[in-house]
Enzyme design. Structure first.
Site, PDB file in Angstrom:
ATOM      1  N   LYS A  52     -57.063 -26.414  32.000  1.00 15.98           N
ATOM      2  CA  LYS A  52     -55.895 -25.388  31.991  1.00 15.98           C
ATOM      3  C   LYS A  52     -56.355 -24.304  30.954  1.00 15.98           C
ATOM      4  O   LYS A  52     -57.411 -24.578  29.960  1.00 15.98           O
ATOM      5  CB  LYS A  52     -54.727 -26.512  31.557  1.00 15.98           C
ATOM      6  CG  LYS A  52     -54.397 -27.378  32.559  1.00 15.98           C
ATOM      7  CD  LYS A  52     -54.268 -26.786  34.048  1.00 15.98           C
ATOM      8  CE  LYS A  52     -53.486 -27.555  34.953  1.00 15.98           C
ATOM      9  NZ  LYS A  52     -54.000 -28.881  35.430  1.00 15.98           N
TER      10      LYS A  52
HETATM   11  C1  LIG Z   1     -52.924 -29.946  36.026  1.00 18.77           C
HETATM   12  C2  LIG Z   1     -51.538 -29.966  36.924  1.00 18.77           C
HETATM   13  C3  LIG Z   1     -50.803 -30.976  36.755  1.00 18.77           C
HETATM   14  C4  LIG Z   1     -51.156 -32.399  36.028  1.00 18.77           C
HETATM   15  O1  LIG Z   1     -51.532 -32.208  34.805  1.00 18.77           O
HETATM   16  P1  LIG Z   1     -52.651 -33.374  34.066  1.00 18.77           P
HETATM   17  O2  LIG Z   1     -52.590 -33.006  32.622  1.00 18.77           O
HETATM   18  O3  LIG Z   1     -53.793 -33.225  34.583  1.00 18.77           O
HETATM   19  O4  LIG Z   1     -51.794 -34.611  34.500  1.00 18.77           O
HETATM   20  C5  LIG Z   1     -49.671 -31.148  37.430  1.00 18.77           C
HETATM   21  N1  LIG Z   1     -49.293 -29.883  38.100  1.00 18.77           N
HETATM   22  C6  LIG Z   1     -50.196 -28.871  38.322  1.00 18.77           C
HETATM   23  C7  LIG Z   1     -49.685 -27.776  39.041  1.00 18.77           C
HETATM   24  C8  LIG Z   1     -51.351 -28.970  37.746  1.00 18.77           C
HETATM   25  O5  LIG Z   1     -52.264 -27.917  37.835  1.00 18.77           O
END
Ligand SMILES: *Cc1c(COP(=O)(O)O)cnc(C)c1O
Length: 400
Positions: A185
């Protein structure tokens, strides 16, 4: 978007504070504690997002689960979601015995408000727009629907941190918002997530629920009460330490993303057949991805293959992707779980084999999304813009 690109001395300094004290947990150990990394990161996020309350948790998926649970979503409740998202969306709903109701997206690549309206019934409890790939759902249309039907609006802003809508940071517009700080992210903790809200009760619930129901009253952790059942979705001080350095860099990262995105977009704008994803009025992207349409699904698929073969990495054709589009989600459609799922889920899950997703298919089949990296230098970016324009133009020329 990738958090794995830029980190260094600032992150190291915060992590070393934690290692030097040896207090790796965010709660308790007050005598030995010299740092409150999780608390500080919660305050920094509250400031940046212009929101009253923040609860850090162990992942974005945990944030979604905790947000739903905090607002009272449970067995048999229906949550409306887009069929273009990440699997975490339906996982977090199923974890509570609630039912993920997938509906079509539109040219925003997020929830189509008209499709949402059609899916509402007496069991519907929440609408969960997912701001995929750096841009947002039409939040004011969705808010109107929520107000009309008395539903919760829960934003999944995991892929769009730093974007805004009508002047409000994404994640802060709905009743609750969720962020992920996983390794891919825009800003990262390694693993981590956050629930944000202006509602003091939801915040208190999130605080307790994410730590086994601990009420966090007093200074003796073992003597704390547990007013309701919870679970462990805690973040550690080590992870929060990394995030504390990263949040201070968010706006710099967004500025770099915007610059890189703009160069690529300007280049592709010269191709008349290329059009871009619609951003709802009042929306400002986080520029985590550049998302564009080609005239047909066949052209998009060919262009994606040609880009990959031509050395342009990090472009995605989500339509065929295992993790982001309903077509490959047989495990959800057939409820393939290790143990038995709640009766409500089995009874209420729609038959997704026969659901009409042609509207989503129309947009997703034509979509190519390119990740915007922070680490590109000017020469790399210019070459990328030239290569993308040439390769896509060649594919278009072959077809005509
Ligand atoms: C990455 C992501 C998640 C989950 O996040 P994690 O920290 O990997 O559990 C949920 N929704 C979206 C749209 C994502 O891109």
């Amino acid at each position: 978007m990738p958090g794995f690109e830029l980190f260094g001395d600032k992150e190291r300094a915060h992590v070393n504070d934690v290692l030097d004290s040896g207090v790796l947990m965010r709660y308790g150990f007050d005598g030995a504690r010299t740092h409150w990394k999780a608390k500080e990161l919660e305050n920094a996020l509250a400031d940046r997002m212009g929101i009253k309350h923040v609860q850090l948790v162990s992942s974005g998926t945990a944030a979604l689960t905790v947000a739903l649970a905090s607002a009272g979503v449970g067995a048999g409740d229906e949550v409306i979601i887009p069929n273009f998202t990440f699997v975490a969306t339906f996982e977090s709903i199923l974890a509570l015995g609630a039912i993920p109701i997938m509906v079509n997206i539109d040219d925003t690549l997020t929830l189509d408000p008209e499709a949402v309206k059609l899916a509402i019934n007496s069991k519907t409890k929440a609408i969960m727009p997912v701001h995929m790939c750096g841009s947002m759902a039409d939040l004011s249309a969705l808010k109107n629907i929520c107000d009309t039907y008395g539903l919760l609006l829960i934003e999944d802003a995991c892929q769009a941190i730093g974007g805004s809508y009508q002047g409000k940071p994404l994640g802060s517009y709905g009743d609750l918002g969720c962020f992920s700080f996983d390794y891919v992210k825009t800003i990262t903790c390694g693993e981590g997530g956050a629930v944000v809200t202006n509602n003091a009760t939801y915040h208190k619930n999130a605080d307790h629920f994410s730590d086994h129901g601990h009420d966090h009253i007093g200074s003796d952790r073992g003597a704390e009460a547990h007013p309701f059942l919870g679970y462990n979705y805690r973040i550690s001080e080590l992870h929060a330490a990394v995030g504390l350095a990263q949040i201070a860099r968010l706006d710099d990262f967004i500025a770099i993303q915007k610059k890189h995105y703009s160069v690529l977009r300007d280049a592709l704008s010269k191709i008349p057949e290329v059009t871009f994803r619609r951003v709802p009025e009042g929306g400002v992207e986080s520029y985590a991805f550049l998302n564009f349409f080609l005239p047909t699904a066949a052209l998009a698929k060919n262009a994606h293959t040609a880009l990959t073969n031509g050395g342009v990495d990090a472009c995605f054709y989500w339509y065929d992707n295992n993790w982001h589009y309903h077509k490959k989600w047989d495990h959800l459609k057939n409820l393939k779980s290790l143990g038995s799922l709640p009766k409500e889920v089995k009874d209420q899950l729609p038959n997704y084999e026969t659901t009409d997703f042609s509207k989503s298919d129309h947009w997703m089949g034509r979509t190519i999304s390119c990740l915007i990296k922070l680490s590109w230098d000017t020469a790399t970016l210019e070459k990328r813009a030239t290569d993308m324009t040439r390769i896509i133009s060649e594919v278009l020329a072959q077809e005509s």
